[in-house]
Design an enzyme around this catalytic site. Sequence first.
Site, PDB file in Angstrom:
ATOM      1  N   ASP A 196       0.784  -1.230   0.000  1.00  0.00           N
ATOM      2  CA  ASP A 196       0.000   0.000   0.000  1.00  0.00           C
ATOM      3  C   ASP A 196       0.817   1.282   0.000  1.00  0.00           C
ATOM      4  O   ASP A 196       0.276   2.356   0.278  1.00  0.00           O
ATOM      5  CB  ASP A 196      -0.945   0.006   1.199  1.00  0.00           C
TER       6      ASP A 196
ATOM      7  N   ASP B 100      -7.002  -3.957  -5.654  1.00  0.00           N
ATOM      8  CA  ASP B 100      -6.615  -2.654  -5.108  1.00  0.00           C
ATOM      9  C   ASP B 100      -5.180  -2.271  -5.496  1.00  0.00           C
ATOM     10  O   ASP B 100      -4.844  -1.083  -5.587  1.00  0.00           O
ATOM     11  CB  ASP B 100      -6.692  -2.654  -3.578  1.00  0.00           C
TER      12      ASP B 100
END
Length: 395
Positions: free
Chosen positions: A115, A174
Amino acid sequence: MMKKINLAATLLLLIGSVSCAQSPKKPMAQLINDEFKFATDQYQVLAKNIPAGKTPQSFDKGKSINYDIKWWCSGFYSGSLWYIYEQTKDEGIKQEAEAALKTIESNQTYTGNHDLGFMMYCSFGNAYRITGKPEYKAIIQRSAESLATRYRPAVKSIQSWNKSKLWECPVIIDNMMNLEMMNWVSDNGGNPKYKEIAITHANTTIKNHFRPDFSSYHVVDYNPQTGEVIRKATWQGAANCSAWSRGQGWALYGYTMMYRFTKDEAYLKQAKGIAHFILNHPNLPADKIPFWDFDAQGIPFAKRDASAGALMASALLELAQYTKGNEKTEFKSAAETMIYSLSGSAYHAKLGENGGFLLMHSTGAYPLNSEIDVPLIYADYYYLEALARYKKWYL
């Protein structure tokens, strides 16, 4: 009896369009200016609720929810502040944005998950774009180096989460969002290998994550030694075979962004296919703010996800830049509907309420009973980004 139930469901699904029709719309230029002014005031409320060393996430049952800087959402607060400052030039907002950057700066060497793009590009990327400070660029470059350590050559992808009892080498949709930082660093004086990784990852994802209708699985688990697919599943969606709404938004945004950096027509085709899946889905409500999953149980009584709507609006505005004719009109018009819906009373907080967040009614992870029908920091971020993009490209 069944006909009466179906009629009630249809009426509820159409309620968004009815409420929109009854409310006169502001001109978009006025709405955007009003929203950034509101955000300036509202984020002063939010800032008071953040303990030192934490980043804001949500607000539920009258309590502010803040997380450690290693949480994947830690970059969205500072990124939102930079969008607000860019439009308003409010010095108090700028000071808060700089302080928020300082809080998360050490994440540049973090390698615990995929991330880093969310954490460091949404924050320092916007800061560098607006200020041009070389120290911000250096942090973005170091963050790309950290993210590259998670690339798995056998899989031809960046590993999302670490190995666990559930997963061997999971890659989630994602992860497409984190490729923006990799592309940008290579295009701005950094190692070209980062963009090569981004392209390879995007190609692997096209191959393995999508169904023929352009909907996406959430998780693909790989054998890290051979690169073979072990299984295709979900973690936050309604079912392994369902179309988790925010995941479709990540995919739409991700391939639109990949086309921006590469001009590869395969990515544009993929983005347009995803957009048509979303916009033509029979379960997309008239106000175009999706239910948390396109296949959620209990539609039209299922929870909405304002974060997915904001994300999709921002992505569609960019995709419209790369299309022509009816498609361009369709994508821009859909984004406008989403923006107007999110700015209306059904999703928009009142000043001083909602813990200082802008939007209500997002859904984080419904199957995990986590963050259901609450504000979420990334909903605000992509809403502000959509407003800024509209102003830049269409006004």
